[in-house]
Scaffold this active site. Structure first.
Site, PDB file in Angstrom:
ATOM      1  CD  GLU A  14      -2.518   1.242   2.723  1.00  0.00           C
ATOM      2  OE1 GLU A  14      -3.524   0.505   2.781  1.00  0.00           O
ATOM      3  OE2 GLU A  14      -2.114   1.939   3.669  1.00  0.00           O
ATOM      4  CG  HIS A  74      -7.553   2.580  -0.282  1.00  0.00           C
ATOM      5  ND1 HIS A  74      -7.234   2.485   1.057  1.00  0.00           N
ATOM      6  CD2 HIS A  74      -6.771   1.671  -0.911  1.00  0.00           C
ATOM      7  CE1 HIS A  74      -6.308   1.559   1.232  1.00  0.00           C
ATOM      8  NE2 HIS A  74      -5.997   1.062   0.043  1.00  0.00           N
ATOM      9  NE  ARG A 104     -17.088   4.324   9.390  1.00  0.00           N
ATOM     10  CZ  ARG A 104     -17.048   4.365  10.715  1.00  0.00           C
ATOM     11  NH1 ARG A 104     -18.070   3.938  11.429  1.00  0.00           N
ATOM     12  NH2 ARG A 104     -15.954   4.808  11.329  1.00  0.00           N
ATOM     13  CG  ASP A 106     -10.944   6.702  10.067  1.00  0.00           C
ATOM     14  OD1 ASP A 106     -11.628   5.774  10.545  1.00  0.00           O
ATOM     15  OD2 ASP A 106      -9.733   6.606   9.787  1.00  0.00           O
ATOM     16  CB  ALA A 124     -17.724  -0.227   3.238  1.00  0.00           C
TER      17      ALA A 124
END
Length: 283
Positions: A14, A74, A104, A106, A124
């Protein structure tokens, strides 16, 4: 790459977009270095409330089209509107990015508690149908070996995870964990409730003393005594800490590979040297 030696195992990592535009070239150089290990895919984070959405698409396009590595963009539901979601999907299609990690997200600092409570897309799973309707994307989801911090218990967490998979999630990537036994227990429980999609094990090398506190607070991961002792031992030795942290991650990965994990997803914090060193150690 790892799959050359263990065909059933994928290796990925990532990266995250820089805060300043002038630092974009740094991430491109990092990706050029990461390309040397030939990962199966590279994911790009999104930022709270989509604050880095344009950078995410740009970096994902670089990975996909310049680095010639499959990219995983993402996408967070928090702060998303129907119009914005449609625009983001069109942008990713235009850039030939066909993998999305659905999250979802933050609550952004700029979003009030009331705005967060009344957000258009709650979870999500809320944006999965819209993405599936557009079509052409392979969807990934996040999961927590030690349950999501906001879930009441493991059973509830697995129930919601199964719902996401049933809605169209093709593969899962775990949050970081530092105790493989907790991951194996999670895998057993996931299988029992009917979750059979590939699950990639998320591994974060702890290479700095202050890295652990932030990581654990975000992931809800427990810290084994072995890891906390290692950090205490090298608290005044940055070079030794980096070496020990990489060795700890390598031992985790080697054990996971022996147990036939579907994939290893490395949270190496944009550190190409760490990514390459771990790859060389486990290949």
């Amino acid at each position: 790459m790892i799959k050359k030696f263990f065909k059933e195992i994928e290796f990925s990592c990532e990266v995250f977009p820089p805060k300043r535009d002038e630092e974009m070239y740094d991430i491109f150089r990092t990706l050029d270095e990461i390309k040397a290990v030939d990962p199966d895919f590279v994911s790009v984070t999104y930022g709270a409330g989509g604050s880095n959405s344009k950078k995410t698409a740009t970096i994902a396009a670089y990975i996909q089209n310049i680095s010639d590595i499959p990219s995983l963009a993402h996408m967070t539901a928090v702060g998303m509107t129907e119009e914005k979601l449609s625009e983001m999907l069109a942008e990713l299609k235009k850039k030939s990015v066909d993998r999305i990690l659905v999250l979802r997200g933050d609550r952004p600092r700029s979003m009030s508690e009331e705005e967060f409570s009344n957000r258009h897309y709650k979870y999500a799973s809320s944006i999965i149908p819209a993405i599936k309707e557009v079509g052409g994307f392979r969807l990934y989801g996040a999961c927590y070996p030690e349950k999501h911090p906001e879930s009441k218990n493991v059973e509830e967490d697995l129930m919601y995870l199964k719902q996401k998979v049933d809605m169209g999630i093709d593969e899962l990537i775990t949050q970081m964990f530092f105790d493989n036994e907790k991951f194996y227990r999670f895998m057993d429980e996931a299988y029992k409730v009917g979750i059979t999609v590939p699950i990639h094990a998320g591994i974060m090398p702890i290479t700095k003393v202050n890295q652990l506190g932030t990581s654990v607070s975000l992931s809800g991961s427990s810290v084994p005594t072995k890891l906390s002792n290692m950090i205490a031992k090298y608290s005044e030795d940055p070079v030794g800490m980096k070496k020990a942290g990489i060795e700890y991650a390598v031992h985790q990965i080697e054990d996971l590979m022996k147990r036939g994990v579907s994939g290893i997803h490395l949270y190496s914090m944009n550190k190409a040297d760490v990514t390459k060193e771990i790859y060389e150690a486990v290949k």
